[in-house]
Design a protein around this motif. Structure first.
Motif, PDB file in Angstrom:
ATOM      1  N   ALA A 173       1.248  -1.253  -0.262  1.00 50.15           N
ATOM      2  CA  ALA A 173      -0.284  -0.026  -0.228  1.00 50.15           C
ATOM      3  C   ALA A 173       0.817   1.251  -0.284  1.00 50.15           C
ATOM      4  O   ALA A 173       0.458   2.318  -0.702  1.00 50.15           O
ATOM      5  CB  ALA A 173      -1.183   0.103   1.435  1.00 50.15           C
ATOM      6  N   LEU A 174       1.964   1.249   0.749  1.00 55.83           N
ATOM      7  CA  LEU A 174       2.949   2.794   0.240  1.00 55.83           C
ATOM      8  C   LEU A 174       3.664   2.557  -0.674  1.00 55.83           C
ATOM      9  O   LEU A 174       3.932   3.521  -1.114  1.00 55.83           O
ATOM     10  CB  LEU A 174       3.602   2.551   1.784  1.00 55.83           C
ATOM     11  N   PHE A 175       4.146   1.067  -0.556  1.00 56.88           N
ATOM     12  CA  PHE A 175       4.872   1.339  -1.722  1.00 56.88           C
ATOM     13  C   PHE A 175       4.208   1.354  -3.212  1.00 56.88           C
ATOM     14  O   PHE A 175       4.574   2.844  -4.098  1.00 56.88           O
ATOM     15  CB  PHE A 175       5.833  -0.052  -2.228  1.00 56.88           C
ATOM     16  N   SER A 176       3.507   1.428  -3.504  1.00 61.08           N
ATOM     17  CA  SER A 176       1.546   1.726  -3.842  1.00 61.08           C
ATOM     18  C   SER A 176       2.018   3.491  -4.340  1.00 61.08           C
ATOM     19  O   SER A 176       1.870   4.375  -5.602  1.00 61.08           O
ATOM     20  CB  SER A 176       0.535   1.580  -5.157  1.00 61.08           C
ATOM     21  N   ALA A 177       1.565   3.364  -2.535  1.00 60.53           N
ATOM     22  CA  ALA A 177       1.171   5.668  -2.803  1.00 60.53           C
ATOM     23  C   ALA A 177       2.055   6.154  -3.183  1.00 60.53           C
ATOM     24  O   ALA A 177       2.164   7.162  -4.184  1.00 60.53           O
ATOM     25  CB  ALA A 177       0.682   5.430  -1.234  1.00 60.53           C
ATOM     26  N   ALA A 178       3.298   6.225  -2.529  1.00 63.17           N
ATOM     27  CA  ALA A 178       4.836   6.943  -2.991  1.00 63.17           C
ATOM     28  C   ALA A 178       5.018   6.617  -4.648  1.00 63.17           C
ATOM     29  O   ALA A 178       4.929   7.645  -5.044  1.00 63.17           O
ATOM     30  CB  ALA A 178       5.495   5.683  -2.537  1.00 63.17           C
ATOM     31  N   LEU A 179       5.135   5.487  -5.318  1.00 58.63           N
ATOM     32  CA  LEU A 179       5.486   5.767  -7.388  1.00 58.63           C
ATOM     33  C   LEU A 179       4.146   6.461  -7.505  1.00 58.63           C
ATOM     34  O   LEU A 179       4.512   6.759  -8.436  1.00 58.63           O
ATOM     35  CB  LEU A 179       5.540   4.280  -7.190  1.00 58.63           C
ATOM     36  N   GLU A 180       3.403   6.126  -7.563  1.00 56.40           N
ATOM     37  CA  GLU A 180       1.720   7.193  -7.590  1.00 56.40           C
ATOM     38  C   GLU A 180       2.292   8.411  -7.114  1.00 56.40           C
ATOM     39  O   GLU A 180       2.013   9.340  -8.098  1.00 56.40           O
ATOM     40  CB  GLU A 180       0.608   6.711  -7.095  1.00 56.40           C
ATOM     41  N   MET A 181       2.440   8.815  -6.582  1.00 51.40           N
ATOM     42  CA  MET A 181       2.788   9.589  -5.754  1.00 51.40           C
ATOM     43  C   MET A 181       3.679  10.636  -6.442  1.00 51.40           C
ATOM     44  O   MET A 181       3.765  12.144  -6.757  1.00 51.40           O
ATOM     45  CB  MET A 181       2.650   9.884  -4.310  1.00 51.40           C
ATOM     46  N   ALA A 182       4.572   9.789  -6.675  1.00 49.88           N
ATOM     47  CA  ALA A 182       6.083  10.017  -7.370  1.00 49.88           C
ATOM     48  C   ALA A 182       5.608  11.001  -9.234  1.00 49.88           C
ATOM     49  O   ALA A 182       5.948  11.911  -9.901  1.00 49.88           O
ATOM     50  CB  ALA A 182       7.166   8.788  -7.681  1.00 49.88           C
ATOM     51  N   ALA A 183       4.247   9.577  -9.685  1.00 48.93           N
ATOM     52  CA  ALA A 183       4.245  10.107 -11.095  1.00 48.93           C
ATOM     53  C   ALA A 183       3.108  11.404 -11.089  1.00 48.93           C
ATOM     54  O   ALA A 183       3.125  11.981 -11.900  1.00 48.93           O
ATOM     55  CB  ALA A 183       3.266   8.905 -11.436  1.00 48.93           C
ATOM     56  N   MET A 184       2.280  11.699  -9.810  1.00 52.10           N
ATOM     57  CA  MET A 184       1.677  12.639  -9.777  1.00 52.10           C
ATOM     58  C   MET A 184       1.994  13.874  -9.289  1.00 52.10           C
ATOM     59  O   MET A 184       2.197  14.576 -10.392  1.00 52.10           O
ATOM     60  CB  MET A 184       0.937  12.629  -8.751  1.00 52.10           C
ATOM     61  N   THR A 185       3.588  13.513  -9.263  1.00 57.93           N
ATOM     62  CA  THR A 185       4.283  15.066  -8.872  1.00 57.93           C
ATOM     63  C   THR A 185       5.277  15.396 -10.139  1.00 57.93           C
ATOM     64  O   THR A 185       5.753  16.393 -10.554  1.00 57.93           O
ATOM     65  CB  THR A 185       5.146  14.730  -7.772  1.00 57.93           C
ATOM     66  N   ALA A 186       5.708  13.970 -10.920  1.00 57.62           N
ATOM     67  CA  ALA A 186       5.925  14.433 -11.366  1.00 57.62           C
ATOM     68  C   ALA A 186       5.236  15.015 -13.400  1.00 57.62           C
ATOM     69  O   ALA A 186       5.383  15.575 -14.265  1.00 57.62           O
ATOM     70  CB  ALA A 186       6.390  13.160 -12.743  1.00 57.62           C
ATOM     71  N   GLY A 187       3.890  15.543 -12.809  1.00 59.74           N
ATOM     72  CA  GLY A 187       2.575  15.185 -13.903  1.00 59.74           C
ATOM     73  C   GLY A 187       2.284  14.249 -15.074  1.00 59.74           C
ATOM     74  O   GLY A 187       1.792  14.297 -15.758  1.00 59.74           O
ATOM     75  N   ALA A 188       2.368  13.329 -14.549  1.00 63.54           N
ATOM     76  CA  ALA A 188       2.733  12.134 -15.541  1.00 63.54           C
ATOM     77  C   ALA A 188       0.912  12.001 -15.923  1.00 63.54           C
ATOM     78  O   ALA A 188       0.434  11.951 -14.993  1.00 63.54           O
ATOM     79  CB  ALA A 188       3.400  10.776 -14.658  1.00 63.54           C
ATOM     80  N   SER A 189       1.154  11.357 -17.358  1.00 63.69           N
ATOM     81  CA  SER A 189      -0.621  10.579 -17.219  1.00 63.69           C
ATOM     82  C   SER A 189      -1.492   9.907 -16.026  1.00 63.69           C
ATOM     83  O   SER A 189      -0.613   9.334 -15.682  1.00 63.69           O
ATOM     84  CB  SER A 189      -0.541  10.404 -18.747  1.00 63.69           C
ATOM     85  N   ALA A 190      -2.374   9.739 -16.131  1.00 63.29           N
ATOM     86  CA  ALA A 190      -3.289   8.929 -15.385  1.00 63.29           C
ATOM     87  C   ALA A 190      -2.591   7.165 -15.372  1.00 63.29           C
ATOM     88  O   ALA A 190      -2.987   6.176 -14.945  1.00 63.29           O
ATOM     89  CB  ALA A 190      -4.758   8.570 -15.940  1.00 63.29           C
ATOM     90  N   ARG A 191      -1.736   6.959 -16.950  1.00 63.13           N
ATOM     91  CA  ARG A 191      -1.798   5.650 -17.069  1.00 63.13           C
ATOM     92  C   ARG A 191      -0.554   5.090 -16.568  1.00 63.13           C
ATOM     93  O   ARG A 191      -0.050   4.350 -16.125  1.00 63.13           O
ATOM     94  CB  ARG A 191      -1.087   5.796 -19.260  1.00 63.13           C
ATOM     95  N   ALA A 192       0.813   6.719 -16.605  1.00 54.98           N
ATOM     96  CA  ALA A 192       2.248   6.844 -16.395  1.00 54.98           C
ATOM     97  C   ALA A 192       1.844   6.179 -14.599  1.00 54.98           C
ATOM     98  O   ALA A 192       2.333   5.391 -13.966  1.00 54.98           O
ATOM     99  CB  ALA A 192       2.376   7.244 -16.286  1.00 54.98           C
ATOM    100  N   ARG A 193       0.089   6.903 -14.093  1.00 59.55           N
ATOM    101  CA  ARG A 193       0.285   7.191 -12.415  1.00 59.55           C
ATOM    102  C   ARG A 193       0.178   5.370 -11.884  1.00 59.55           C
ATOM    103  O   ARG A 193       0.462   5.134 -11.122  1.00 59.55           O
ATOM    104  CB  ARG A 193      -0.910   7.928 -12.554  1.00 59.55           C
ATOM    105  N   ALA A 194      -1.150   4.188 -13.275  1.00 58.51           N
ATOM    106  CA  ALA A 194      -1.354   3.122 -12.887  1.00 58.51           C
ATOM    107  C   ALA A 194      -0.239   2.135 -13.182  1.00 58.51           C
ATOM    108  O   ALA A 194      -0.020   1.196 -12.198  1.00 58.51           O
ATOM    109  CB  ALA A 194      -2.245   2.872 -14.075  1.00 58.51           C
ATOM    110  N   LEU A 195       0.582   3.071 -14.176  1.00 60.98           N
ATOM    111  CA  LEU A 195       1.834   1.538 -14.034  1.00 60.98           C
ATOM    112  C   LEU A 195       3.421   2.190 -12.767  1.00 60.98           C
ATOM    113  O   LEU A 195       3.154   0.887 -12.212  1.00 60.98           O
ATOM    114  CB  LEU A 195       2.470   1.877 -15.380  1.00 60.98           C
ATOM    115  N   ALA A 196       2.639   3.303 -12.871  1.00 62.66           N
ATOM    116  CA  ALA A 196       4.201   3.239 -11.456  1.00 62.66           C
ATOM    117  C   ALA A 196       3.297   2.551 -10.483  1.00 62.66           C
ATOM    118  O   ALA A 196       3.882   1.763  -9.703  1.00 62.66           O
ATOM    119  CB  ALA A 196       4.111   4.990 -10.447  1.00 62.66           C
ATOM    120  N   ARG A 197       2.039   2.726 -10.065  1.00 65.85           N
ATOM    121  CA  ARG A 197       1.299   1.627  -9.027  1.00 65.85           C
ATOM    122  C   ARG A 197       1.269  -0.065  -9.151  1.00 65.85           C
ATOM    123  O   ARG A 197       2.123  -0.380  -8.003  1.00 65.85           O
ATOM    124  CB  ARG A 197      -0.036   2.741  -8.900  1.00 65.85           C
TER     125      ARG A 197
END
Lengths: 280, 280
Positions: A173-197
């Protein structure tokens, strides 16, 4: 080095309190004791790989590390794992008392949320999204749920699926949140967020299995009480070390495959993960 | 009735978890057990008095009430006040175990932050400000600091000022944050925010003194263990009941004077406070 940047920023974000403030002392001491900083390091590398150039991600990483620290302090409490050592030091409740340990953990959690709410140079809608994502990772469907399962899951018969579910909540849960937050902060697309999770779920599983493999070993490797999980049912007791090592490699390969699909350039992250898991 | 609206919304924001999720059960049961809902009621009345017409303030009030609930669960723990009764029921750790109580408290805190981060119909910059304000009220300069002082302050000699400082942190910090958040949500001026904070400090002191006065009485009045504060130094042990009653009235009068200066129309709030403190 990302790890040094995180360390330095943690020291700034967690100042020593007034004299005699044992809660501040406990928070600061515990958080500044060398940890692997796995989550912020992965976050910063992922965000930079996706083109994020400024330092906001360091603060976001520190917030995630504070939540991780808060969860470790709680996990070690007498009413939880009753651990004596963590990161090679006596656990916080053994050093400062159980009440101070609980209060330090709560203060770390709120400090993490405060850091995100006050992030400089980040638009408010993004700050809210980061906050909501981190809060969800802590709650009953995240760290809290995982810890409960970990403590009470062995009350019934426990199979591979149940243990994996606990690992997903407790580490994933925290790993997923962490990498999704990284993608969010980088302004990445929704697809990239999902991949990061998805990538983070695989890395989290690999990380948890490495932890399980080490826990049975010499405690010097993990800095924790050796064999604290002896009474618990891990994938090692269910599947054996060899199969667990095989699964760890599978999770890593899946993580790398997902990283290859992710926007940007992630060679540094792949090299870091190879390096980190080499010793397993 | 504001209290019923808060009750209903808390029930929606804290759904029963999956079967066997004792953390969700503990959170929900504890939060839905009749409490005075003092903070959200004051918040909603203050915000409406300042012209805020929609229901966002109910959710903001629920978030503050969750933080208050989380702090009560922690205060009652064996390593803190070791209380057996709260709101006329066995305390959470006596009903569900210490581990579940700690996890429920942590999950309530993160749920509170999540509710604020996801507030509907509220612009993101305001959400971030509300979050930062609430987080600061929890931390080492707020509830956590107050609880530490309350537990360890009696280790040295304790005077009236030290006890007042503890009360300010333990009760005042969340009261101040609550009324400032009400002013923020109502879009009030910086001056109104500051007045709301000052007014809340006075109300918080009055409230704490009322609590001290009741704690020595029959426990049926407070629903808590009677005389739990017996070993602690309160203003009653330092000043006597009569002086404490006089001070309580002074705090109330100051609060009313500040309310009279605050933007808007606060007759309902004044009437409510008169009613609430009449029995003291």
């Amino acid at each position: 080095m990302v790890r040094d940047q995180v360390q330095q920023r943690l020291a700034e974000l967690l100042p020593a309190g007034p004299d005699g403030d044992r809660v501040c002392t406990a928070m600061r001491e515990f958080m500044l004791t060398a940890g692997k900083r796995m989550r912020p390091v992965l976050m910063v590398m992922a965000a930079r790989g996706m083109g994020h150039a400024d330092d906001a991600i360091i603060d976001v990483g520190c917030a995630v590390e504070m939540v991780h620290g808060a969860s470790l302090i709680l996990d070690d409490l007498p009413s939880m794992d009753n651990a004596e050592l963590r990161r090679g030091q006596p656990t916080v409740h053994r050093q400062h008392g159980e009440d101070v340990a609980i209060l330090a953990s709560v203060a770390l959690l709120s400090r993490a949320f405060q850091v995100l709410a006050e992030l400089e140079g980040v638009p408010a809608p993004l700050r809210s999204e980061l906050l909501a994502t981190l809060a969800a990772a802590v709650g009953s469907q995240g760290l809290v749920g995982g810890q409960f399962n970990d403590l009470h899951g062995s009350e019934g018969a426990r199979d591979v699926q149940a243990v994996q579910r606990t690992n997903e909540l407790k580490t994933g849960a925290l790993f997923s949140a962490a990498l999704e937050m990284a993608a969010m902060t980088a302004g990445a697309s929704a697809r990239a967020r999902a991949l990061a999770r998805d990538c983070a779920v695989q890395l989290g599983q690999a990380f948890q299995l490495q932890d399980d493999l080490r826990d049975g070993d010499d405690s010097a490797l993990s800095g924790k009480d050796g064999g604290k999980d002896a009474g618990k049912c891990t994938l090692i007791t269910l599947l054996g070390r060899e199969e667990v090592q095989r699964r760890l490699q599978t999770h890593l390969q899946r993580a790398f495959a997902l990283l290859a699909e992710l926007d940007g350039q992630h060679d540094d992250l792949v090299a870091f993960a190879h390096q980190h898991f080499r010793s397993t």
